[in-house]
Write an enzyme that holds these catalytic residues in place. Structure first.
Site, mmCIF file in Angstrom:
data_model
loop_
_atom_site.group_PDB
_atom_site.id
_atom_site.type_symbol
_atom_site.label_atom_id
_atom_site.label_comp_id
_atom_site.label_asym_id
_atom_site.label_seq_id
_atom_site.Cartn_x
_atom_site.Cartn_y
_atom_site.Cartn_z
ATOM 1 N N LEU A 28 0.897 -1.187 -0.065
ATOM 2 C CA LEU A 28 -0.008 0.160 -0.110
ATOM 3 C C LEU A 28 0.842 1.301 0.166
ATOM 4 C CD1 LEU A 28 -2.722 1.650 0.477
ATOM 5 C CD2 LEU A 28 -2.296 1.270 2.864
ATOM 6 N N HIS A 29 1.814 1.397 0.949
ATOM 7 C CA HIS A 29 2.820 2.433 0.991
ATOM 8 C C HIS A 29 3.250 2.813 -0.632
ATOM 9 C CE1 HIS A 29 6.088 5.035 1.857
ATOM 10 N NE2 HIS A 29 6.842 4.133 1.851
#
Length: 186
Positions: A28-29
């Site tokens: 996600l990052h």
């Protein structure tokens, strides 16, 4: 910030839930950093102080912001480990809170080097002002993340602000966190 997508970790006999969450959040990052829009926030509805974050991760934003994020296909490779909801509406009775990073002053040697460099003091003075006992330990939930810049692993400690009745707008960082902006909490 009226929509959300929920990711729920599936039980896996070979992988601990916190390891799976670390991998999911790391992906996600990368996706949030690629987008760079600052309009998607995260929450961990099962998090408890000093404990694991729990099996659920929620992404919050507008329907458009969430659609842009999901087009990146950042969850590739996680399909066997995670149940993903569709884009859903936030309940009308939801409260709001901020989710942000907290960094511990956990390395006295690094703090001493910084003091020497910034304030021009000698090593002995720095050691006297910052003893080994100055190590700060946090009792907060965290994720183990690999830094994109240094390649080193670090703990990303999370703090949750107080519950509020009203949402506060703001920008989220590439981790989906913000001290100012709030996410729905339900």
């Amino acid at each position: 910030m009226d929509r959300y997508i929920e990711f729920h970790l599936l039980p896996d006999p070979e992988q601990a839930p916190n390891l799976l969450m670390n991998v999911l959040y790391g992906k996600l990052h990368l996706a949030l950093a690629e987008l760079g829009s600052g309009d998607v926030g995260v929450s961990f509805p099962d998090a408890q102080k000093g404990a694991a974050l729990g099996p659920r991760l929620r992404l919050h934003g507008t329907a458009d912001a969430l659609a842009r994020l999901m087009r990146i296909n950042w969850t590739a490779g996680m399909y066997d480990y995670v149940l993903q909801s569709s884009v859903m509406s936030v309940p009308s009775d939801a409260k709001f809170r901020s989710c942000y990073r907290v960094q511990a002053k956990s390395n006295p040697e690094r703090l001493r080097r910084r003091m020497i460099k910034r304030h021009g003091v000698d090593a002995e003075t720095a050691a006297r002002k910052i003893p080994d006992s100055a190590t700060e330990m946090l009792n907060l939930p965290y994720l183990q993340i690999k830094s994109l810049s240094s390649g080193k692993h670090f703990r990303l400690f999370l703090q949750f602000g107080p519950l509020k009745e009203e949402a506060r707008n703001g920008v989220f960082n590439a981790y989906g966190l913000s001290r100012e902006a709030t996410v729905p909490w339900f």
